[in-house]
Scaffold this motif. Structure first.
Motif, PDB file in Angstrom:
ATOM      1  N   GLN A 193       0.845  -1.179   0.000  1.00  0.00           N
ATOM      2  CA  GLN A 193       0.000   0.000   0.000  1.00  0.00           C
ATOM      3  C   GLN A 193       0.889   1.239   0.000  1.00  0.00           C
ATOM      4  O   GLN A 193       1.870   1.333   0.739  1.00  0.00           O
ATOM      5  CB  GLN A 193      -0.906   0.020   1.244  1.00  0.00           C
ATOM      6  CG  GLN A 193      -2.029  -0.985   1.180  1.00  0.00           C
ATOM      7  CD  GLN A 193      -3.201  -0.455   0.365  1.00  0.00           C
ATOM      8  OE1 GLN A 193      -3.110   0.602  -0.220  1.00  0.00           O
ATOM      9  NE2 GLN A 193      -4.279  -1.200   0.313  1.00  0.00           N
TER      10      GLN A 193
ATOM     11  N   ILE B  85     -10.005   8.672   2.384  1.00  0.00           N
ATOM     12  CA  ILE B  85      -9.011   7.590   2.361  1.00  0.00           C
ATOM     13  C   ILE B  85      -7.788   7.880   3.202  1.00  0.00           C
ATOM     14  O   ILE B  85      -7.013   6.960   3.511  1.00  0.00           O
ATOM     15  CB  ILE B  85      -8.587   7.261   0.917  1.00  0.00           C
ATOM     16  CG1 ILE B  85      -7.943   8.480   0.250  1.00  0.00           C
ATOM     17  CG2 ILE B  85      -9.780   6.756   0.119  1.00  0.00           C
ATOM     18  CD1 ILE B  85      -7.383   8.190  -1.138  1.00  0.00           C
TER      19      ILE B  85
ATOM     20  N   ARG C 173      -9.028   3.179   5.704  1.00  0.00           N
ATOM     21  CA  ARG C 173      -8.737   2.394   4.500  1.00  0.00           C
ATOM     22  C   ARG C 173      -9.436   1.042   4.555  1.00  0.00           C
ATOM     23  O   ARG C 173      -9.489   0.389   5.604  1.00  0.00           O
ATOM     24  CB  ARG C 173      -7.232   2.168   4.349  1.00  0.00           C
ATOM     25  CG  ARG C 173      -6.467   3.427   3.997  1.00  0.00           C
ATOM     26  CD  ARG C 173      -5.782   3.240   2.667  1.00  0.00           C
ATOM     27  NE  ARG C 173      -5.252   4.499   2.165  1.00  0.00           N
ATOM     28  CZ  ARG C 173      -4.544   4.598   1.050  1.00  0.00           C
ATOM     29  NH1 ARG C 173      -4.279   3.521   0.348  1.00  0.00           N
ATOM     30  NH2 ARG C 173      -4.116   5.756   0.623  1.00  0.00           N
TER      31      ARG C 173
ATOM     32  N   GLN D 288      -6.862   5.271  10.092  1.00  0.00           N
ATOM     33  CA  GLN D 288      -5.534   5.830   9.822  1.00  0.00           C
ATOM     34  C   GLN D 288      -5.279   7.096  10.640  1.00  0.00           C
ATOM     35  O   GLN D 288      -4.263   7.766  10.436  1.00  0.00           O
ATOM     36  CB  GLN D 288      -5.411   6.169   8.332  1.00  0.00           C
ATOM     37  CG  GLN D 288      -5.748   5.029   7.395  1.00  0.00           C
ATOM     38  CD  GLN D 288      -4.769   3.895   7.487  1.00  0.00           C
ATOM     39  OE1 GLN D 288      -3.556   4.096   7.308  1.00  0.00           O
ATOM     40  NE2 GLN D 288      -5.258   2.692   7.767  1.00  0.00           N
TER      41      GLN D 288
ATOM     42  N   GLN E 196     -14.858   2.578  -1.185  1.00  0.00           N
ATOM     43  CA  GLN E 196     -13.851   3.584  -1.512  1.00  0.00           C
ATOM     44  C   GLN E 196     -13.432   3.345  -2.963  1.00  0.00           C
ATOM     45  O   GLN E 196     -12.547   2.551  -3.249  1.00  0.00           O
ATOM     46  CB  GLN E 196     -12.666   3.478  -0.557  1.00  0.00           C
ATOM     47  CG  GLN E 196     -13.029   3.809   0.884  1.00  0.00           C
ATOM     48  CD  GLN E 196     -11.838   3.729   1.830  1.00  0.00           C
ATOM     49  OE1 GLN E 196     -11.034   2.796   1.774  1.00  0.00           O
ATOM     50  NE2 GLN E 196     -11.721   4.705   2.722  1.00  0.00           N
TER      51      GLN E 196
ATOM     52  N   VAL F 271      -6.757   2.846  -3.166  1.00  0.00           N
ATOM     53  CA  VAL F 271      -7.054   1.847  -2.136  1.00  0.00           C
ATOM     54  C   VAL F 271      -7.191   0.488  -2.796  1.00  0.00           C
ATOM     55  O   VAL F 271      -7.985   0.320  -3.727  1.00  0.00           O
ATOM     56  CB  VAL F 271      -8.347   2.202  -1.381  1.00  0.00           C
ATOM     57  CG1 VAL F 271      -8.735   1.075  -0.423  1.00  0.00           C
ATOM     58  CG2 VAL F 271      -8.182   3.512  -0.630  1.00  0.00           C
TER      59      VAL F 271
END
Length: 362
Positions: free
Chosen positions: A30, A44, A48, A76, A182, A187
């Motif tokens: 990622q 985002i 996530r 996050q 999302q 993502v």
């Protein structure tokens, strides 16, 4: 036996050029930098998606998908209070957390300057989530009859002429019309699904089928993809379909009326995959490779969905002269599938960059 004609070999080389940029990188890495994708409403940088699970019923009478999407999310930020998802042309019925507590939500239609991006769903958490905390949210919903992602075909539009048919085309930001999520290539997530269809019809997804059973009226098919992918690579096709193996890892899927012709034309798929592996020096990680030959209404030559390439019937001409499309789509199993851009506006950059590399190699 030469599996690829000269034109096919030329196409193979031209579509592989960009692969040199990516060999040796981790496919599930990622991006940690703060990317900007103006095509998504999702927050985002605060949360996530790790995985999503679709439990859907295909209804050809109403031309809708209905059921639920359960998202496994990771915070996050230190104090996550809301989750924002892309959700366009969807009827949201209910949202619950992992303890089945009802969650408040708003389904928002944006201002006119953002209308091309559709709508978004704001979900308010009962308690803030801490950084790194993993939690689930389930959204119960149905798709709209009028939308752009799924094509619903009447029986007379198919080769057999007796059963309806559907296929999706989510690239580049149309998966938000299939499920609330999302919807951005920034993502990447694994996914699983259970799809309920009329008993006479069979679904295929851009995932491995793990189970299937029937009752008196319906077929229930389970799927799972354990390699993280961006949402635009989700794909579904449902019809009176037949699958035929043409190699150890490869298969052709189409209607029974044209399976013999299509399987013969694409009988060299296994050798094509092997040639690509040898050229790249990196294995094909998806397991199976299947190509679906769709009805004539499919609007493009091919679409590189993971494990399940969609192809126009125009590639089936009887002498294998159009199999270059298949080679091109197989090559995407390394680029665009394992590696892609972080913004929907840049999805073509991998192909364009590859052409430049070819010129330098020559």
């Amino acid at each position: 036996v030469r599996c690829v004609q000269e034109t096919g070999l030329i196409a193979l080389v031209s579509t592989l050029a960009v692969l040199g940029l990516f060999v040796g990188l981790s496919y599930n890495e990622q991006e940690s930098s703060r990317v900007i994708d103006e095509s998504t409403f999702a927050n985002i940088h605060e949360v996530r998606t790790q995985h999503f699970f679709l439990n859907l019923t295909v209804n050809f009478d109403t031309k809708t998908l209905s059921g639920s999407n359960t998202l496994t999310l990771q915070s996050q930020t230190r104090r996550l209070q809301q989750v924002i998802l892309d959700a366009y042309h969807l009827e949201i019925k209910q949202v619950v957390d992992q303890n089945f507590n009802m969650l408040d939500y708003e389904h928002v239609t944006p201002t006119s300057d953002q209308k091309d991006l559709g709508q978004y769903l704001v979900i308010y958490l009962r308690e803030p989530a801490k950084r790194g905390e993993i939690f689930n949210i389930t959204i119960f919903y149905s798709t709209a009859k009028e939308q752009d992602t799924i094509s619903w075909l009447e029986p007379e539009q198919t080769a057999g002429g007796k059963y309806p048919y559907l296929y999706s085309q989510c690239e580049s930001i149309l998966c938000r019309q299939v499920a609330p999520l999302q919807d951005t290539p920034a993502v990447k997530a694994t996914y699983s699904a259970v799809i309920r269809t009329p008993k006479a019809l069979r679904p295929f997804l851009s995932a491995n089928e793990t189970d299937s059973y029937e009752d008196e009226d319906f077929r229930y098919s389970s799927f799972r993809n354990d390699i993280p992918i961006p949402s635009y690579l989700f794909a579904i096709v449902v019809g009176r379909l037949e699958e035929r193996q043409v190699g150890k890892r490869t298969a052709v899927i189409t209607e029974a009326e044209q399976i013999d012709e299509c399987a013969k034309e694409l009988e060299d798929l296994e050798q094509m995959v092997t040639i690509l592996e040898d050229y790249i020096g990196y294995p094909y990680v998806w397991g199976a490779y299947k190509i679906v030959v769709l009805p004539p209404s499919f609007p493009v030559g091919g679409m590189e969905n993971p494990l399940l390439t969609f192809a126009s019937p125009s590639i089936i001409v009887g002498d294998k002269s159009n199999v270059a499309v298949a080679i091109h789509e197989i090559a995407h199993s390394w680029t665009c599938l394992l590696y892609t851009s972080d913004a929907a506006d840049d999805l073509l950059c991998v192909d364009l960059g590859g052409r430049r590399i070819i010129k330098k190699k020559k």
